[in-house]
Motif scaffolding. Structure first.
Motif, PDB file in Angstrom:
ATOM      1  N   ALA A 174      47.815  43.546  33.020  1.00 31.42           N
ATOM      2  CA  ALA A 174      46.426  44.015  32.970  1.00 31.42           C
ATOM      3  C   ALA A 174      45.447  43.019  33.586  1.00 31.42           C
ATOM      4  O   ALA A 174      44.581  43.395  34.384  1.00 31.42           O
ATOM      5  N   LEU A 175      45.570  41.746  33.221  1.00 26.19           N
ATOM      6  CA  LEU A 175      44.628  40.745  33.720  1.00 26.19           C
ATOM      7  C   LEU A 175      44.704  40.617  35.241  1.00 26.19           C
ATOM      8  O   LEU A 175      43.672  40.619  35.930  1.00 26.19           O
ATOM      9  N   GLY A 176      45.923  40.534  35.762  1.00 22.22           N
ATOM     10  CA  GLY A 176      46.086  40.423  37.204  1.00 22.22           C
ATOM     11  C   GLY A 176      45.559  41.638  37.932  1.00 22.22           C
ATOM     12  O   GLY A 176      44.933  41.520  38.997  1.00 22.22           O
ATOM     13  N   GLU A 177      45.773  42.806  37.362  1.00 16.94           N
ATOM     14  CA  GLU A 177      45.326  44.037  38.008  1.00 16.94           C
ATOM     15  C   GLU A 177      43.804  44.142  38.029  1.00 16.94           C
ATOM     16  O   GLU A 177      43.207  44.514  39.049  1.00 16.94           O
ATOM     17  N   ILE A 178      43.173  43.824  36.901  1.00 19.20           N
ATOM     18  CA  ILE A 178      41.715  43.938  36.850  1.00 19.20           C
ATOM     19  C   ILE A 178      41.049  42.910  37.764  1.00 19.20           C
ATOM     20  O   ILE A 178      40.023  43.174  38.378  1.00 19.20           O
ATOM     21  N   LEU A 179      41.673  41.724  37.882  1.00 13.73           N
ATOM     22  CA  LEU A 179      41.142  40.715  38.798  1.00 13.73           C
ATOM     23  C   LEU A 179      41.294  41.165  40.252  1.00 13.73           C
ATOM     24  O   LEU A 179      40.399  40.966  41.076  1.00 13.73           O
ATOM     25  N   THR A 180      42.437  41.774  40.559  1.00 10.56           N
ATOM     26  CA  THR A 180      42.661  42.259  41.919  1.00 10.56           C
ATOM     27  C   THR A 180      41.710  43.394  42.271  1.00 10.56           C
ATOM     28  O   THR A 180      41.042  43.367  43.313  1.00 10.56           O
ATOM     29  N   LEU A 181      41.637  44.386  41.387  1.00 12.97           N
ATOM     30  CA  LEU A 181      40.764  45.524  41.638  1.00 12.97           C
ATOM     31  C   LEU A 181      39.298  45.093  41.691  1.00 12.97           C
ATOM     32  O   LEU A 181      38.539  45.507  42.579  1.00 12.97           O
ATOM     33  N   GLY A 182      38.917  44.259  40.722  1.00 15.20           N
ATOM     34  CA  GLY A 182      37.542  43.780  40.690  1.00 15.20           C
ATOM     35  C   GLY A 182      37.216  42.929  41.900  1.00 15.20           C
ATOM     36  O   GLY A 182      36.122  43.023  42.468  1.00 15.20           O
ATOM     37  N   GLY A 183      38.179  42.085  42.319  1.00 15.50           N
ATOM     38  CA  GLY A 183      37.966  41.245  43.490  1.00 15.50           C
ATOM     39  C   GLY A 183      37.770  42.059  44.751  1.00 15.50           C
ATOM     40  O   GLY A 183      36.908  41.754  45.578  1.00 15.50           O
ATOM     41  N   VAL A 184      38.567  43.122  44.889  1.00 12.91           N
ATOM     42  CA  VAL A 184      38.429  44.001  46.055  1.00 12.91           C
ATOM     43  C   VAL A 184      37.070  44.700  46.021  1.00 12.91           C
ATOM     44  O   VAL A 184      36.386  44.823  47.050  1.00 12.91           O
ATOM     45  N   PHE A 185      36.664  45.150  44.852  1.00 15.60           N
ATOM     46  CA  PHE A 185      35.374  45.824  44.717  1.00 15.60           C
ATOM     47  C   PHE A 185      34.231  44.881  45.089  1.00 15.60           C
ATOM     48  O   PHE A 185      33.304  45.265  45.814  1.00 15.60           O
ATOM     49  N   VAL A 186      34.304  43.648  44.599  1.00 15.54           N
ATOM     50  CA  VAL A 186      33.273  42.650  44.915  1.00 15.54           C
ATOM     51  C   VAL A 186      33.260  42.356  46.411  1.00 15.54           C
ATOM     52  O   VAL A 186      32.197  42.253  47.033  1.00 15.54           O
ATOM     53  N   GLY A 187      34.460  42.222  47.009  1.00 12.12           N
ATOM     54  CA  GLY A 187      34.548  41.982  48.444  1.00 12.12           C
ATOM     55  C   GLY A 187      33.930  43.117  49.250  1.00 12.12           C
ATOM     56  O   GLY A 187      33.198  42.876  50.220  1.00 12.12           O
ATOM     57  N   LEU A 188      34.209  44.350  48.846  1.00 10.57           N
ATOM     58  CA  LEU A 188      33.619  45.504  49.522  1.00 10.57           C
ATOM     59  C   LEU A 188      32.097  45.495  49.389  1.00 10.57           C
ATOM     60  O   LEU A 188      31.372  45.814  50.343  1.00 10.57           O
ATOM     61  N   THR A 189      31.641  45.128  48.205  1.00 12.81           N
ATOM     62  CA  THR A 189      30.197  45.059  47.970  1.00 12.81           C
ATOM     63  C   THR A 189      29.538  44.106  48.956  1.00 12.81           C
ATOM     64  O   THR A 189      28.537  44.441  49.600  1.00 12.81           O
ATOM     65  N   PHE A 190      30.109  42.924  49.093  1.00 13.41           N
ATOM     66  CA  PHE A 190      29.517  41.917  49.983  1.00 13.41           C
ATOM     67  C   PHE A 190      29.536  42.389  51.433  1.00 13.41           C
ATOM     68  O   PHE A 190      28.533  42.301  52.151  1.00 13.41           O
ATOM     69  N   VAL A 191      30.683  42.901  51.884  1.00 11.54           N
ATOM     70  CA  VAL A 191      30.814  43.341  53.279  1.00 11.54           C
ATOM     71  C   VAL A 191      29.837  44.471  53.594  1.00 11.54           C
ATOM     72  O   VAL A 191      29.127  44.446  54.611  1.00 11.54           O
ATOM     73  N   VAL A 192      29.767  45.469  52.722  1.00 14.68           N
ATOM     74  CA  VAL A 192      28.878  46.610  52.960  1.00 14.68           C
ATOM     75  C   VAL A 192      27.419  46.175  52.934  1.00 14.68           C
ATOM     76  O   VAL A 192      26.618  46.584  53.774  1.00 14.68           O
ATOM     77  N   PHE A 193      27.061  45.323  51.969  1.00 15.46           N
ATOM     78  CA  PHE A 193      25.676  44.859  51.893  1.00 15.46           C
ATOM     79  C   PHE A 193      25.291  44.053  53.134  1.00 15.46           C
ATOM     80  O   PHE A 193      24.188  44.195  53.655  1.00 15.46           O
ATOM     81  N   VAL A 194      26.205  43.209  53.595  1.00 18.14           N
ATOM     82  CA  VAL A 194      25.927  42.424  54.801  1.00 18.14           C
ATOM     83  C   VAL A 194      25.742  43.353  55.998  1.00 18.14           C
ATOM     84  O   VAL A 194      24.826  43.167  56.814  1.00 18.14           O
TER      85      VAL A 194
END
Length: 204
Positions: free
Chosen positions: A141-161
């Motif tokens: 669970a911890l690894g999955e939520i970090l992976t999914l959350g990390g991808v979401f955060v990365g997408l947020t930054f790229v799209v906002f930029v």
């Protein structure tokens, strides 16, 4: 875990206009491409903290504590309305002028951070959204939520930029027209005001 469905859903959520998107676009139009990156960075860092809050269980506390949730929500609404007023006066964090000094860039990032961190729904969103794409294996669970959350955060930054850079490319045309600047100022202020009101009156 990561799947086309998760990526598509996350992208749709990130691309949808929200306070962070509007702030980044307004910054790109008003202050240029470099300042828009600062805005995107501040907004994204707040998203990281919301993810950490979800991991720490703070989101669950917000979900169960109506008073705490309302206090943070109203603080966020008040700040958005403050931004709307200051934008109309052109004396606040969202200004339509050429200014990319380091101190101003830090302030720009800070404003983006405050805009996103004062929305408790972001933490609760992570709590509700990410588990839908996780496996039933508790040990992962911890690894999955970090992976999914990390991808979401990365997408947020790229799209906002990308939003900010596109706005920055249009900047010269906007700044060369006083009428266009006044129109952008009013639209941005109106968007912040409406989102502040929506946040204040929206049910948790």
């Amino acid at each position: 875990m990561l799947s086309p469905e998760f990526l598509l859903t996350a992208l749709i959520i990130v691309v949808a206009p929200g306070t962070g998107v509007i702030y980044t676009i307004a910054t790109g139009l008003g202050r240029g491409r470099l300042a828009s990156i600062a805005a995107a960075t501040g907004c994204t860092f707040a998203t990281v903290l919301h993810l950490m809050a979800a991991l720490a269980g703070i989101a669950a506390i917000l979900h169960t504590s109506a008073l705490l949730f309302q206090l943070i929500k109203y603080a966020g609404a008040a700040y958005l309305i403050y931004l709307a007023i200051q934008t109309l006066r052109d004396r606040g964090p969202v200004r339509f002028e050429a200014d990319a000094a380091p101190k101003t860039l830090v302030r720009t990032a800070w404003t983006g951070f405050v805009i996103n961190i004062l929305n408790p729904k972001v933490s609760i969103f992570f709590l509700a959204f990410l588990p839908q794409f996780m496996s039933a294996d508790a040990s992962r669970a911890l690894g999955e939520i970090l992976t999914l959350g990390g991808v979401f955060v990365g997408l947020t930054f790229v799209v906002f930029v990308l939003y900010g850079q596109l706005a920055g490319l249009m900047r010269d045309r906007i700044l060369s027209s006083r009428r266009a600047m006044d129109w952008m100022r009013r639209v941005t202020a109106g968007a912040f005001g409406l989102m502040g009101a929506r946040l204040a009156f929206e049910r948790s």
